[in-house]
Design a protein around this motif. Structure first.
Motif, mmCIF file in Angstrom:
data_model
loop_
_atom_site.group_PDB
_atom_site.id
_atom_site.type_symbol
_atom_site.label_atom_id
_atom_site.label_comp_id
_atom_site.label_asym_id
_atom_site.label_seq_id
_atom_site.Cartn_x
_atom_site.Cartn_y
_atom_site.Cartn_z
ATOM 1 N N CYS A 168 0.843 -1.197 0.000
ATOM 2 C CA CYS A 168 0.000 0.000 0.000
ATOM 3 C C CYS A 168 0.875 1.242 0.000
ATOM 4 O O CYS A 168 2.074 1.182 0.276
ATOM 5 N N SER A 169 0.258 2.359 -0.271
ATOM 6 C CA SER A 169 0.951 3.637 -0.112
ATOM 7 C C SER A 169 0.930 4.031 1.358
ATOM 8 O O SER A 169 0.134 3.512 2.153
ATOM 9 N N TYR A 170 1.778 4.966 1.719
ATOM 10 C CA TYR A 170 1.792 5.501 3.079
ATOM 11 C C TYR A 170 0.408 6.036 3.457
ATOM 12 O O TYR A 170 -0.086 5.777 4.563
ATOM 13 N N ALA A 171 -0.233 6.757 2.544
ATOM 14 C CA ALA A 171 -1.556 7.325 2.820
ATOM 15 C C ALA A 171 -2.569 6.228 3.126
ATOM 16 O O ALA A 171 -3.413 6.371 4.020
ATOM 17 N N GLN A 172 -2.498 5.121 2.390
ATOM 18 C CA GLN A 172 -3.432 4.025 2.630
ATOM 19 C C GLN A 172 -3.165 3.343 3.967
ATOM 20 O O GLN A 172 -4.101 3.002 4.692
ATOM 21 N N TYR A 173 -1.885 3.144 4.295
ATOM 22 C CA TYR A 173 -1.563 2.565 5.604
ATOM 23 C C TYR A 173 -2.104 3.453 6.725
ATOM 24 O O TYR A 173 -2.715 2.963 7.681
ATOM 25 N N VAL A 174 -1.879 4.752 6.607
ATOM 26 C CA VAL A 174 -2.348 5.678 7.645
ATOM 27 C C VAL A 174 -3.871 5.648 7.746
ATOM 28 O O VAL A 174 -4.435 5.666 8.847
ATOM 29 N N ALA A 175 -4.551 5.580 6.603
ATOM 30 C CA ALA A 175 -6.017 5.527 6.610
ATOM 31 C C ALA A 175 -6.517 4.243 7.281
ATOM 32 O O ALA A 175 -7.488 4.269 8.048
ATOM 33 N N ILE A 176 -5.860 3.125 7.001
ATOM 34 C CA ILE A 176 -6.245 1.853 7.628
ATOM 35 C C ILE A 176 -6.024 1.916 9.138
ATOM 36 O O ILE A 176 -6.910 1.568 9.933
ATOM 37 N N HIS A 177 -4.838 2.369 9.545
ATOM 38 C CA HIS A 177 -4.544 2.464 10.981
ATOM 39 C C HIS A 177 -5.513 3.421 11.676
ATOM 40 O O HIS A 177 -5.979 3.153 12.791
ATOM 41 N N SER A 178 -5.806 4.540 11.024
ATOM 42 C CA SER A 178 -6.708 5.536 11.615
ATOM 43 C C SER A 178 -8.106 4.962 11.802
ATOM 44 O O SER A 178 -8.793 5.268 12.786
ATOM 45 N N THR A 179 -8.534 4.129 10.858
ATOM 46 C CA THR A 179 -9.839 3.471 10.969
ATOM 47 C C THR A 179 -9.891 2.594 12.217
ATOM 48 O O THR A 179 -10.876 2.604 12.965
ATOM 49 N N TRP A 180 -8.819 1.850 12.457
ATOM 50 C CA TRP A 180 -8.759 1.000 13.645
ATOM 51 C C TRP A 180 -8.666 1.830 14.922
ATOM 52 O O TRP A 180 -9.306 1.512 15.931
ATOM 53 N N LYS A 181 -7.879 2.885 14.880
ATOM 54 C CA LYS A 181 -7.708 3.707 16.082
ATOM 55 C C LYS A 181 -9.019 4.374 16.489
ATOM 56 O O LYS A 181 -9.298 4.550 17.683
ATOM 57 N N LEU A 182 -9.841 4.746 15.513
ATOM 58 C CA LEU A 182 -11.143 5.339 15.824
ATOM 59 C C LEU A 182 -12.039 4.359 16.580
ATOM 60 O O LEU A 182 -12.977 4.762 17.266
ATOM 61 N N ASN A 183 -11.741 3.065 16.428
ATOM 62 C CA ASN A 183 -12.476 2.029 17.156
ATOM 63 C C ASN A 183 -11.733 1.598 18.419
ATOM 64 O O ASN A 183 -11.944 0.501 18.937
ATOM 65 N N ASN A 184 -10.844 2.492 18.872
ATOM 66 C CA ASN A 184 -10.090 2.282 20.119
ATOM 67 C C ASN A 184 -9.190 1.049 20.079
ATOM 68 O O ASN A 184 -8.961 0.405 21.106
ATOM 69 N N GLN A 185 -8.688 0.736 18.889
ATOM 70 C CA GLN A 185 -7.747 -0.370 18.747
ATOM 71 C C GLN A 185 -6.319 0.174 18.767
ATOM 72 O O GLN A 185 -6.061 1.288 18.312
ATOM 73 N N LYS A 186 -5.398 -0.640 19.268
ATOM 74 C CA LYS A 186 -4.009 -0.201 19.391
ATOM 75 C C LYS A 186 -3.110 -0.773 18.301
ATOM 76 O O LYS A 186 -1.902 -0.572 18.312
ATOM 77 N N SER A 187 -3.712 -1.498 17.376
ATOM 78 C CA SER A 187 -2.995 -2.013 16.220
ATOM 79 C C SER A 187 -3.999 -2.121 15.085
ATOM 80 O O SER A 187 -5.144 -1.676 15.221
ATOM 81 N N SER A 188 -3.587 -2.690 13.959
ATOM 82 C CA SER A 188 -4.513 -2.768 12.833
ATOM 83 C C SER A 188 -4.185 -3.951 11.941
ATOM 84 O O SER A 188 -3.110 -4.546 12.031
ATOM 85 N N SER A 189 -5.137 -4.270 11.072
ATOM 86 C CA SER A 189 -4.924 -5.257 10.019
ATOM 87 C C SER A 189 -5.743 -4.803 8.821
ATOM 88 O O SER A 189 -6.496 -3.823 8.904
ATOM 89 N N LEU A 190 -5.600 -5.498 7.718
ATOM 90 C CA LEU A 190 -6.263 -5.085 6.489
ATOM 91 C C LEU A 190 -7.777 -5.088 6.662
ATOM 92 O O LEU A 190 -8.363 -6.086 7.075
ATOM 93 N N THR A 191 -8.395 -3.960 6.371
ATOM 94 C CA THR A 191 -9.834 -3.827 6.553
ATOM 95 C C THR A 191 -10.361 -2.731 5.641
ATOM 96 O O THR A 191 -9.579 -1.981 5.046
ATOM 97 N N ARG A 192 -11.671 -2.635 5.532
ATOM 98 C CA ARG A 192 -12.266 -1.542 4.767
ATOM 99 C C ARG A 192 -12.011 -0.227 5.497
ATOM 100 O O ARG A 192 -12.216 -0.120 6.703
ATOM 101 N N VAL A 193 -11.589 0.763 4.749
ATOM 102 C CA VAL A 193 -11.225 2.053 5.333
ATOM 103 C C VAL A 193 -12.467 2.896 5.603
ATOM 104 O O VAL A 193 -13.414 2.902 4.814
#
Length: 233
Positions: free
Chosen positions: A162-187
């Motif tokens: 992925c691009s950096y922007a996509q990684y950040v978007a994925i991580h941000s999606t997880w963080k909004l759900n109070n997660q401290k890590s992430s995996s591949l998911t719908r952004v």
């Protein structure tokens, strides 16, 4: 009976009016999607208000690909816009600005933002594991305030690049759900300058046109035709 006929006529007329208004709304939405899709592919940003106003009157029957061809002519003649597209492509692909030499080189190539992003992802991040690893670690630090641990790094290195922007978007999606890590998911399609990245979703039709116009790497993985970039407004 006469009153009932009048009532039915009024209801029918109102229904036609609603249909016409709804059709106009959908048409306006489609125009804006085509315009913004073409701007994202070409420049790495959405159209501003004056650009939207102009193209709403002039887009006609053009699709995203045809609009991109028009914008590419503009890029060729406008060095400032070309430079900004290059800078956005580097920030969104790697999370850093291009060097003076890189900027000089790409300024002479007349590439769209999407073409540049594809080069950065496919010919650099996807080819050089150390660069991909660095971008993954950097994206974790941006969102979670720490580098990726060994297991997280192993997981993401095993996924499609992925691009950096996509990684950040994925991580941000997880963080909004109070997660401290992430995996591949719908952004999340409604990020607004979240960790420097914004997202938006296109209809399947316009999403397909964006991909056909060279924008495969601006569509976030996980489905939903969600785009992620730093230049969305």
């Amino acid at each position: 009976m006469h009153y009932l006929k009048q009532t039915r006529l009024l209801v029918a007329s109102f229904g036609i009016l609603l249909f016409c208004l709804n059709s106009s709304f959908v048409s306006a939405q489609s125009k804006d999607e085509i315009i913004n899709g073409s701007y994202l592919v070409s420049f790495g940003r959405f159209a501003n208000s004056s650009e939207l106003s102009y193209w709403r009157q002039n887009v006609g029957s053009k699709n995203v690909q045809q609009m991109v061809a028009n914008h590419k002519d503009y890029l060729r003649s406008n060095s400032a816009e070309r430079e900004q597209a290059i800078r956005r492509s580097y920030m969104d692909a790697f999370g850093w600005q291009p060097s003076a030499d890189e900027l000089k080189y790409w300024s002479g190539q007349n590439k769209t933002y999407a073409e540049l992003l594809q080069n950065h992802v496919q010919n650099w991040l996807n080819v050089y594991p150390d660069k991909k690893s660095h971008v993954i670690k950097q994206s974790y630090y941006k969102v979670f305030g720490r580098t990726a641990n060994a297991d997280e790094l192993k997981y993401w290195m095993g996924q499609a690049t992925c691009s950096y922007a996509q990684y950040v978007a994925i991580h941000s999606t997880w963080k909004l759900n109070n997660q401290k890590s992430s995996s591949l998911t719908r952004v999340n399609p409604n990020l607004k300058n979240n960790n420097g990245i914004s997202t938006s979703s296109f209809s399947p039709t316009i999403g397909a046109q964006v991909v056909a116009a060279g924008g495969l790497n601006v569509i976030a993985p996980g489905g939903g035709n969600v785009v992620a970039a730093g230049g969305l407004n």
